[in-house]
Design a protein around this motif. Sequence first.
Motif, mmCIF file in Angstrom:
data_model
loop_
_atom_site.group_PDB
_atom_site.id
_atom_site.type_symbol
_atom_site.label_atom_id
_atom_site.label_comp_id
_atom_site.label_asym_id
_atom_site.label_seq_id
_atom_site.Cartn_x
_atom_site.Cartn_y
_atom_site.Cartn_z
ATOM 1 N N UNK A 186 0.855 -1.378 0.181
ATOM 2 C CA UNK A 186 0.047 0.043 0.009
ATOM 3 C C UNK A 186 0.719 1.182 -0.108
ATOM 4 N N UNK A 187 2.237 1.109 0.203
ATOM 5 C CA UNK A 187 2.998 2.301 0.325
ATOM 6 C C UNK A 187 2.869 3.142 1.398
ATOM 7 N N UNK A 188 2.830 2.388 2.753
ATOM 8 C CA UNK A 188 2.446 3.231 3.926
ATOM 9 C C UNK A 188 3.741 2.974 4.779
ATOM 10 N N UNK A 189 4.353 4.144 5.373
ATOM 11 C CA UNK A 189 5.575 4.174 6.204
ATOM 12 C C UNK A 189 5.157 4.808 7.570
ATOM 13 N N UNK A 190 5.113 4.093 8.587
ATOM 14 C CA UNK A 190 4.999 4.580 10.010
ATOM 15 C C UNK A 190 6.401 4.666 10.508
ATOM 16 N N UNK A 191 6.471 5.769 11.125
ATOM 17 C CA UNK A 191 7.930 6.125 11.676
ATOM 18 C C UNK A 191 7.771 6.966 12.986
ATOM 19 N N UNK A 192 8.654 6.714 13.855
ATOM 20 C CA UNK A 192 8.655 7.236 15.221
ATOM 21 C C UNK A 192 10.189 7.438 15.489
ATOM 22 N N UNK A 193 10.504 8.591 16.179
ATOM 23 C CA UNK A 193 11.461 8.783 16.989
ATOM 24 C C UNK A 193 11.406 9.195 18.291
ATOM 25 N N UNK A 194 11.619 8.488 19.409
ATOM 26 C CA UNK A 194 11.069 8.808 20.721
ATOM 27 C C UNK A 194 11.082 10.183 21.312
ATOM 28 N N UNK A 195 9.886 10.515 21.583
ATOM 29 C CA UNK A 195 9.644 11.863 22.287
ATOM 30 C C UNK A 195 9.040 12.942 21.006
ATOM 31 N N UNK A 196 8.985 12.380 19.821
ATOM 32 C CA UNK A 196 8.702 13.332 18.830
ATOM 33 C C UNK A 196 7.535 12.885 17.960
ATOM 34 N N UNK A 197 6.603 12.105 18.662
ATOM 35 C CA UNK A 197 5.297 11.557 17.798
ATOM 36 C C UNK A 197 5.714 10.733 16.851
ATOM 37 N N UNK A 198 4.461 10.022 16.244
ATOM 38 C CA UNK A 198 4.469 9.156 15.252
ATOM 39 C C UNK A 198 3.777 9.889 13.913
ATOM 40 N N UNK A 199 4.424 9.213 12.683
ATOM 41 C CA UNK A 199 3.723 9.691 11.703
ATOM 42 C C UNK A 199 3.567 8.676 10.716
ATOM 43 N N UNK A 200 2.472 8.754 9.780
ATOM 44 C CA UNK A 200 2.345 7.954 8.668
ATOM 45 C C UNK A 200 2.350 8.723 7.471
ATOM 46 N N UNK A 201 3.272 8.259 6.527
ATOM 47 C CA UNK A 201 3.558 9.044 5.465
ATOM 48 C C UNK A 201 3.815 10.563 5.693
ATOM 49 N N UNK A 202 4.477 10.802 6.732
ATOM 50 C CA UNK A 202 4.779 12.210 7.096
ATOM 51 C C UNK A 202 3.735 13.334 7.662
ATOM 52 N N UNK A 203 2.605 12.341 7.926
ATOM 53 C CA UNK A 203 1.293 13.053 8.623
ATOM 54 C C UNK A 203 1.372 12.442 9.942
ATOM 55 N N UNK A 204 1.074 13.350 11.161
ATOM 56 C CA UNK A 204 0.734 12.766 12.570
ATOM 57 C C UNK A 204 -0.282 11.981 12.585
ATOM 58 N N UNK A 205 -0.443 10.929 13.609
ATOM 59 C CA UNK A 205 -1.389 10.072 13.770
ATOM 60 C C UNK A 205 -1.618 9.871 15.288
ATOM 61 N N UNK A 206 -2.982 9.389 15.688
ATOM 62 C CA UNK A 206 -3.216 9.139 17.073
ATOM 63 C C UNK A 206 -4.240 8.008 17.006
ATOM 64 N N UNK A 207 -4.416 7.534 17.993
ATOM 65 C CA UNK A 207 -5.257 6.149 18.321
ATOM 66 C C UNK A 207 -6.703 6.669 18.197
ATOM 67 N N UNK A 208 -7.547 5.862 18.345
ATOM 68 C CA UNK A 208 -9.048 5.859 17.788
ATOM 69 C C UNK A 208 -9.791 6.925 18.770
ATOM 70 N N UNK A 209 -9.589 6.658 20.097
ATOM 71 C CA UNK A 209 -10.101 7.069 21.052
ATOM 72 C C UNK A 209 -11.032 6.495 21.631
ATOM 73 N N UNK A 210 -11.203 5.033 21.419
ATOM 74 C CA UNK A 210 -12.475 4.178 21.683
ATOM 75 C C UNK A 210 -12.449 4.141 23.252
ATOM 76 N N UNK A 211 -13.696 4.231 23.568
ATOM 77 C CA UNK A 211 -13.870 4.359 25.239
ATOM 78 C C UNK A 211 -14.618 2.871 25.830
#
Length: 281
Positions: A129-154
């Motif tokens: 699919x051409x997707x790259x998840x990337x993380x440097x500790x303390x700097x947040x996570x990106x998917x193809x350069x865009x910040x991502x976050x969890x679903x917020x499910x409760x």
Amino acid sequence: MSDSISLRELTDFAEALAKEAGELIRHERDQNTLRTDYKHQTELVTHADVMADEFITGAIRARFPDHRILSEETMPDLSQAESLDTPLWIIDPIDGTVNYAYGHPQVAVSIAYAEKGQVQVGVVHAPFPGETFRVTKGEGTTLNGNPIQHSGATDPRQSLFATGFPYTKDNLEPLVRRLDAMIHQCRDLRRIGSAALDICWVACGRLDIYYENVSPWDFAAARLIAWEAGATVGHFGEVPAGYPADLWGRDILISAPAVWEPVRSILRSASGYDLGSAPSF
């Protein structure tokens, strides 16, 4: 950190390796040169696994000859990882080998970098699919350069979960008990076939919950990716004393924060564990 290289530069290096290995994997698939074999009598391995592993480990050894490497081919004593000064790379050249062999797109290259048992850098690259998840500790996570976050499910009952099953089928009873409990108390199950992508999909909200028993190379990079995306990461069982939690693969549980504790209780009860609290990340 050797050679005074920053964590961000190490992440760049890992991303470049993962993408190049991904191109190798795609080429093998596109050329229909897929060759398969088995290790330990049950675990599928392809020629592309070996090629990608040799490419990644060779590049790391050329750049960082003093670093240690943990892959499916090399397994140092992880109980010593916290006290070792030597940095450790944790690699899965193809996570989702069975998917790869059958032409399914849920396949990933996973590369993590750890110091003293603590993962600092993670890249999970899905070449089809051409997707790259990337993380440097303390700097947040990106998917193809865009910040991502969890679903917020409760609510677990409104949550989608993923898990997996081992190649060997001689001790499935505890896994079936957990699955039975979860399928009755959650929205539904997805069986994706790549632990690294399961966890990354929790990180970006495509899944709410993931649990499984896996090897360090399957989850080391993705675990940090999920943590930096705000998910709760930990274990529903106990981590042995002296073993780095970042690399302990048994009873992993990663989810949106609000459902982590109730799901942990479901899994501990189904496993016959005593109920109680345990630290997450």
